[in-house]
Design a protein around this motif. Structure first.
Motif, mmCIF file in Angstrom:
data_model
loop_
_atom_site.group_PDB
_atom_site.id
_atom_site.type_symbol
_atom_site.label_atom_id
_atom_site.label_comp_id
_atom_site.label_asym_id
_atom_site.label_seq_id
_atom_site.Cartn_x
_atom_site.Cartn_y
_atom_site.Cartn_z
ATOM 1 N N ASN A 7 0.740 -1.233 -0.068
ATOM 2 C CA ASN A 7 -0.045 -0.175 -0.039
ATOM 3 C C ASN A 7 0.849 1.354 0.184
ATOM 4 N N ALA A 8 2.284 1.192 -0.272
ATOM 5 C CA ALA A 8 2.963 2.239 0.080
ATOM 6 C C ALA A 8 2.721 3.109 1.147
ATOM 7 N N ILE A 9 2.636 2.578 2.290
ATOM 8 C CA ILE A 9 2.525 3.086 3.664
ATOM 9 C C ILE A 9 3.689 3.434 4.244
ATOM 10 N N ARG A 10 3.959 4.707 4.763
ATOM 11 C CA ARG A 10 5.161 5.071 5.308
ATOM 12 C C ARG A 10 4.906 5.126 6.835
ATOM 13 N N GLU A 11 6.140 4.866 7.694
ATOM 14 C CA GLU A 11 5.957 4.829 9.001
ATOM 15 C C GLU A 11 5.239 6.101 9.688
ATOM 16 N N GLY A 12 5.927 7.149 9.110
ATOM 17 C CA GLY A 12 4.953 8.506 9.617
ATOM 18 C C GLY A 12 3.615 8.587 9.412
ATOM 19 N N GLN A 13 3.369 7.864 8.398
ATOM 20 C CA GLN A 13 1.833 7.794 8.240
ATOM 21 C C GLN A 13 1.038 6.891 9.403
ATOM 22 N N VAL A 14 1.677 6.098 9.742
ATOM 23 C CA VAL A 14 1.096 4.928 10.575
ATOM 24 C C VAL A 14 1.114 5.737 11.727
ATOM 25 N N ARG A 15 2.241 6.540 12.386
ATOM 26 C CA ARG A 15 2.526 7.107 13.478
ATOM 27 C C ARG A 15 1.275 8.334 13.680
ATOM 28 N N GLU A 16 1.073 9.223 12.553
ATOM 29 C CA GLU A 16 -0.014 9.912 12.528
ATOM 30 C C GLU A 16 -1.478 9.532 12.800
ATOM 31 N N ALA A 17 -1.561 8.208 12.104
ATOM 32 C CA ALA A 17 -2.860 7.628 12.238
ATOM 33 C C ALA A 17 -2.904 7.183 13.806
ATOM 34 N N ALA A 18 -2.033 6.615 14.358
ATOM 35 C CA ALA A 18 -1.881 6.285 15.906
ATOM 36 C C ALA A 18 -2.554 7.538 16.808
ATOM 37 N N ARG A 19 -1.578 8.612 16.346
ATOM 38 C CA ARG A 19 -1.699 9.755 17.238
ATOM 39 C C ARG A 19 -3.306 10.459 17.026
ATOM 40 N N CYS A 26 -5.296 -2.133 11.169
ATOM 41 C CA CYS A 26 -6.484 -1.945 10.381
ATOM 42 C C CYS A 26 -7.294 -0.809 10.569
ATOM 43 N N GLN A 27 -7.405 -0.224 11.592
ATOM 44 C CA GLN A 27 -7.924 1.094 11.832
ATOM 45 C C GLN A 27 -7.019 2.292 11.138
ATOM 46 N N ALA A 28 -5.861 2.029 11.377
ATOM 47 C CA ALA A 28 -4.778 3.142 10.750
ATOM 48 C C ALA A 28 -4.848 2.988 9.097
ATOM 49 N N TYR A 29 -4.891 1.790 8.921
ATOM 50 C CA TYR A 29 -5.117 1.663 7.352
ATOM 51 C C TYR A 29 -6.203 2.234 6.698
ATOM 52 N N ARG A 30 -7.211 1.932 7.488
ATOM 53 C CA ARG A 30 -8.686 2.498 6.784
ATOM 54 C C ARG A 30 -8.646 4.158 6.963
ATOM 55 N N SER A 31 -7.800 4.694 8.106
ATOM 56 C CA SER A 31 -7.939 6.093 8.126
ATOM 57 C C SER A 31 -7.014 6.424 6.903
ATOM 58 N N LEU A 32 -5.982 5.752 6.156
ATOM 59 C CA LEU A 32 -5.354 6.281 5.100
ATOM 60 C C LEU A 32 -6.109 5.734 3.895
ATOM 61 N N GLY A 33 -7.300 5.174 4.064
ATOM 62 C CA GLY A 33 -8.060 4.818 2.779
ATOM 63 C C GLY A 33 -7.425 3.474 2.223
ATOM 64 N N ARG A 34 -6.683 2.640 3.120
ATOM 65 C CA ARG A 34 -6.299 1.526 2.625
ATOM 66 C C ARG A 34 -6.660 0.452 3.473
#
Length: 56
Positions: A7-19, A26-34
């Motif tokens: 899905n080309a998801i970077r660490e920073g994106q996962v950290r932002e989703a967690a924050r 799964c929630q983090a990925y859904r928040s990124l539309g993936r």
């Protein structure tokens, strides 16, 4: 660093989703539309989310 190649998801994106409130990969990925595809990244994404939650 790339967390999810599929899905080309970077660490920073996962950290932002967690924050922003995501508590699972799964929630983090859904928040990124993936969504997780092969599943190889879920353990790493979960560790990143746990780090962010512990720091909060």
């Amino acid at each position: 660093m790339v967390v999810c190649v599929c899905n080309a998801i970077r660490e920073g994106q996962v950290r932002e989703a967690a924050r922003a409130g995501s508590t699972t990969a799964c929630q983090a990925y859904r928040s990124l539309g993936r969504q997780p595809k092969c599943g190889q990244c879920v353990t790493f994404a979960r560790a990143i989310i746990d780090q962010e939650r512990a720091a909060a």
